[in-house]
Scaffold this motif. Structure first.
Motif, mmCIF file in Angstrom:
data_model
loop_
_atom_site.group_PDB
_atom_site.id
_atom_site.type_symbol
_atom_site.label_atom_id
_atom_site.label_comp_id
_atom_site.label_asym_id
_atom_site.label_seq_id
_atom_site.Cartn_x
_atom_site.Cartn_y
_atom_site.Cartn_z
ATOM 1 N N ASP A 35 35.366 20.334 40.424
ATOM 2 C CA ASP A 35 36.647 20.186 41.136
ATOM 3 C C ASP A 35 37.678 21.179 40.621
ATOM 4 N N GLU A 38 36.995 24.576 42.085
ATOM 5 C CA GLU A 38 37.312 24.652 43.516
ATOM 6 C C GLU A 38 38.806 24.523 43.783
ATOM 7 N N GLU A 39 39.440 23.511 43.224
ATOM 8 C CA GLU A 39 40.821 23.187 43.570
ATOM 9 C C GLU A 39 41.851 24.015 42.829
ATOM 10 N N LEU A 41 41.040 26.905 40.632
ATOM 11 C CA LEU A 41 40.687 28.312 40.420
ATOM 12 C C LEU A 41 40.237 29.013 41.692
ATOM 13 N N ASP A 42 40.179 28.280 42.801
ATOM 14 C CA ASP A 42 39.766 28.818 44.105
ATOM 15 C C ASP A 42 38.409 29.522 44.010
ATOM 16 N N ARG A 43 37.495 28.881 43.298
ATOM 17 C CA ARG A 43 36.142 29.426 43.125
ATOM 18 C C ARG A 43 35.128 28.287 43.300
ATOM 19 N N PRO A 44 34.974 27.798 44.535
ATOM 20 C CA PRO A 44 34.071 26.661 44.759
ATOM 21 C C PRO A 44 32.625 27.014 44.410
ATOM 22 N N LYS A 47 30.347 28.725 46.970
ATOM 23 C CA LYS A 47 30.450 30.183 47.136
ATOM 24 C C LYS A 47 29.985 30.915 45.876
ATOM 25 N N GLU A 128 41.697 38.678 37.888
ATOM 26 C CA GLU A 128 42.288 37.648 38.743
ATOM 27 C C GLU A 128 41.891 36.247 38.263
ATOM 28 N N LYS A 132 44.179 32.964 36.540
ATOM 29 C CA LYS A 132 44.112 31.568 37.007
ATOM 30 C C LYS A 132 43.724 30.623 35.882
#
Length: 139
Positions: A35, A38-39, A41-44, A47, A128, A132
Motif C-alpha cells: 500500500d 502504491e499510495e 510512492l506512486d509505484r504500484p 506496474k 524521483e 518520494k
C-alpha cells in the motif's frame, strides 16, 4: 512522516486461541509495504513487477502483545535509512488501546529483472523515487 493504515483482525488471521497467528502479521506487513508503494510512492506493485521488484532481504520483529479477533490495528511504517538501492523501514502495529502488538524493521532492496526473468540484481532508486521516499525518513 509515517505511512498509516488500519486493518481489522478477521477470522482468517487468527488461530485456535483467538489471537493473530504470527505468519498473518507478516502478510499484514507485506500489505502495508505494498500500500505504501502504491499510495504514497506512486509505484504500484502491478506496474513495478513488470520490470523490477522490491524483495525483503532482512526482517526483525518483536511480538509485544496479542491481537484479537475484531480489533482494529493501526499499522505505521517509516524510513529509518535510505541507501542507493535499499531502504530500512521501521514499523509498528498498535491496537485500539494504544498498545504496541508488533514492531520491528524491514530492509527492502530495489532490484531489476534480467530480460529472461531468471535473475535479479540490485538497481539504484531513481532520483524521483528517492525524493518520494525521503518524505518518510526518520519519523
Amino acid at each position: 512522516m509515517k505511512f498509516i493504515k488500519q486493518e481489522k483482525v478477521r477470522f482468517q488471521h487468527i488461530d485456535y486461541a483467538g489471537i493473530v497467528f504470527y505468519p498473518r502479521f507478516l502478510e499484514m506487513l507485506n500489505g502495508l509495504v505494498e500500500d505504501w508503494f502504491e499510495e504514497a510512492l506512486d509505484r504500484p506493485f502491478s506496474k513495478m513487477h513488470e520490470t523490477n521488484g522490491i524483495p525483503t532481504v532482512d526482517l526483525k520483529i518483536q511480538f509485544k502483545n496479542a491481537a484479537r479477533l475484531g480489533e482494529i490495528l493501526t499499522k505505521k511504517l517509516w524510513v529509518k535509512e535510505l541507501k542507493n538501492s535499499s531502504i530500512i523501514c521501521g514499523f509498528e502495529f498498535e491496537n485500539e488501546s494504544n498498545n504496541i502488538v508488533l514492531e520491528g524493521e524491514v530492509t527492502l532492496v530495489n532490484v531489476a529483472f534480467n530480460p529472461e526473468r531468471n535473475g535479479i540484481k540490485a538497481e539504484p532508486f531513481s532520483e524521483e523515487m528517492k525524493v518520494k521516499i525521503q518524505k518518510y525518513l526518520n519519523s
